[in-house]
Write an enzyme that holds these catalytic residues in place. Structure first.
Site, PDB file in Angstrom:
ATOM      1  N   CYS A 190       7.789 -24.084 -33.030  1.00 17.11           N
ATOM      2  CA  CYS A 190       8.388 -25.228 -33.694  1.00 17.11           C
ATOM      3  C   CYS A 190       8.204 -26.427 -32.772  1.00 17.11           C
ATOM      4  CB  CYS A 190       9.868 -24.970 -33.926  1.00 17.11           C
ATOM      5  SG  CYS A 190      10.735 -26.408 -34.552  1.00 17.11           S
ATOM      6  N   CYS A 193      14.160 -38.409 -20.032  1.00 17.14           N
ATOM      7  CA  CYS A 193      13.637 -38.796 -21.348  1.00 17.14           C
ATOM      8  C   CYS A 193      14.438 -40.007 -21.872  1.00 17.14           C
ATOM      9  CB  CYS A 193      13.748 -37.633 -22.323  1.00 17.14           C
ATOM     10  SG  CYS A 193      13.009 -36.107 -21.673  1.00 17.14           S
ATOM     11  N   CYS A 195      19.804 -22.587 -34.328  1.00 17.53           N
ATOM     12  CA  CYS A 195      18.992 -23.146 -33.252  1.00 17.53           C
ATOM     13  C   CYS A 195      19.852 -23.274 -31.999  1.00 17.53           C
ATOM     14  CB  CYS A 195      18.457 -24.509 -33.659  1.00 17.53           C
ATOM     15  SG  CYS A 195      17.592 -24.453 -35.261  1.00 17.53           S
TER      16      CYS A 195
HETATM   17  S1  SF4 Z   1      17.992 -32.632 -22.585  1.00 13.83           S
HETATM   18 FE1  SF4 Z   1      15.782 -32.394 -23.080  1.00 13.83          FE
HETATM   19  S2  SF4 Z   1      15.251 -34.327 -24.115  1.00 13.83           S
HETATM   20 FE2  SF4 Z   1      17.198 -34.692 -23.032  1.00 13.83          FE
HETATM   21  S3  SF4 Z   1      16.613 -35.539 -21.014  1.00 13.83           S
HETATM   22 FE3  SF4 Z   1      16.811 -33.303 -20.794  1.00 13.83          FE
HETATM   23  S4  SF4 Z   1      14.715 -32.535 -21.090  1.00 13.83           S
HETATM   24 FE4  SF4 Z   1      14.748 -34.622 -21.920  1.00 13.83          FE
END
Ligand code: SF4
Length: 415
Positions: free
Chosen positions: A202, A69, A109
């Site tokens: 969420c 990501c 969370c």
């Molecule tokens: S922690 Fe979550 S947002 Fe970050 S790279 Fe991994 S899957 Fe993607």
């Protein structure tokens, strides 16, 4: 302004605006900003009064993620100098959670980096939930562990988890630009699995990644269709060492327009200001409370927020009150709706109403990372603003502070 009168009337009646109306909110001029905030504030107060729900992030596992990501400091190949550690012990996580609850958080969370949990990871989270609930049985727990499979959602619900966070982040059309290791459809599927297991869903977004106004509206409408109980709105934190490090596209004014648009599309849903609040709203943070009814207390996953006490002072000074454990977060009709979607209450599902469970949140992997609505600024008139019309904010790398305290360190958590 006719637009705002129409949107207030719709919001008070829980009617969905049109896409054109949502785009028009994003295109309003800075001169009209306080009118926009006042209008969306009426909708916020109708369904949530002056309550602010506080949520507290505990990063169970930091960095070392195999996914790519682009907005995330924990991604594969990230050069961001964040804390990196594997699973916290249940008692370590409970210690951090207790600090957040003592600071006023209603929900904890629990977040772990990674593509998704193994069955052994679900065991770890179960032990952690038990440790937290032993210290405080009334605390709500949201898990954010990535893509779910098999019966993992059911196992989390059985463990006492109230909600599951998994953000859609951006529009379906542009999802391939921010990640190649999983798809938008994968994310939708996990939110649906969580909801189907009776967990409160969420799911939110990240603004500031270079997307168009249309992309932002697309994802906000998609979240409404998905039936998310809680919509975390992240503003991209452009971490040095990530592909989006140079994406400083947001102004405080445009962040408020985005929050107002989300509120009009989700009048009776928990709207949470998530990562990037301090970095992008800056001195306008208190105005955000007139739009969102929920924030994170203290620090984020890999970056530091303002001091927890500063959050509490801001809420009080702005004339809002911290929502207590015994108060329902969502309006009663939303609780009933969520129960229907989840196929019955069973203790989870909706918010508020049933057994103190509320909405979920938007932390999790991606919570603080970044999001962004690329363009902002340059808005004039009522026409949808194409990305190219947006005025870029100047880089404020001085405001991005890597988390060096709390979970995974020897230092006390910020709460
Ligand atoms: S922690 Fe979550 S947002 Fe970050 S790279 Fe991994 S899957 Fe993607």
């Amino acid at each position: 302004m006719d637009l705002l009168d129409t949107l207030v009337a719709k919001g008070l009646n829980r009617e969905l605006p049109t896409r054109e109306e949502a785009l028009a909110v994003l295109a309003t001029a800075d001169d009209d900003l306080l009118d926009v905030v006042a209008a969306a504030g009426k909708v916020r107060r109708r369904w949530f009064g002056r309550r602010v729900k506080l949520n507290y992030l505990v990063n169970l596992k930091s960095g070392l993620c195999p996914e790519d990501c682009t907005y995330c400091s924990q991604r594969l190949g990230s050069k961001a100098e964040i804390l990196k550690y594997t699973w916290l012990k249940p008692e370590e996580a409970a210690q951090a959670a207790t600090a957040g609850v003592a600071g006023g958080a209603k929900r904890v969370c629990l977040v772990a980096s990674g593509r998704g949990p193994t069955d052994r990871d679900i065991d770890r989270v179960t032990d952690t939930v038990n440790a937290i609930k032993e210290a405080d049985p009334g605390v709500e727990i949201c898990a954010c562990l990535g893509l779910l499979s098999g019966n993992q959602a059911e196992r989390l619900a059985a463990a006492g988890v109230d909600a599951y966070n998994h953000n859609l982040n951006t529009s379906e059309n542009t999802y391939g630009d921010i990640s190649t290791t999983h798809t938008y459809a994968d994310r939708v599927d996990t939110v649906q699995q969580a909801h189907g297991a009776g967990l409160s869903a969420c799911s939110g977004l990240i603004a500031g990644m270079g997307e168009s106004a249309e992309d932002l509206v697309d994802v906000v409408f998609a979240l409404r269709e998905l039936g998310s109980d809680s919509v975390p709105v992240n503003f991209l934190i452009p971490f040095e060492g990530t592909p989006l490090a140079k994406e400083w596209n947001l102004t405080p004014q445009h962040c408020l327009r985005i929050l107002a648009m989300v509120r009009f599309v989700h009048p009776d849903t928990e709207v949470r200001i998530a990562g990037g609040r301090e970095v992008h709203l800056r001195s306008l943070q208190p105005l955000g409370l007139h739009l969102a009814n929920s924030i994170f207390l203290g620090d984020y996953l890999t970056s530091e927020g303002q001091a927890g006490q500063a959050d509490l002072d801001m809420i009080k000074d702005a004339g809002f009150v911290v929502e207590g454990q015994g108060e329902a977060s969502l309006p009663r009709h939303r609780s009933e709706y969520a129960e229907q979607l989840a196929g019955g209450c069973g203790g989870h599902g909706a918010a508020g109403g049933c057994g103190g469970h509320d909405a979920a949140e938007g932390a999790g992997c991606g919570t603080e990372a970044g999001a962004g609505c690329g363009p902002c600024g340059g808005h004039a008139g009522e026409a949808p603003a194409p990305a190219a019309d947006v005025t870029e904010d100047e880089s404020r790398t001085d405001l991005v502070k890597v988390r060096r305290r709390g979970a995974g360190t020897e230092l006390a958590p910020n709460a």
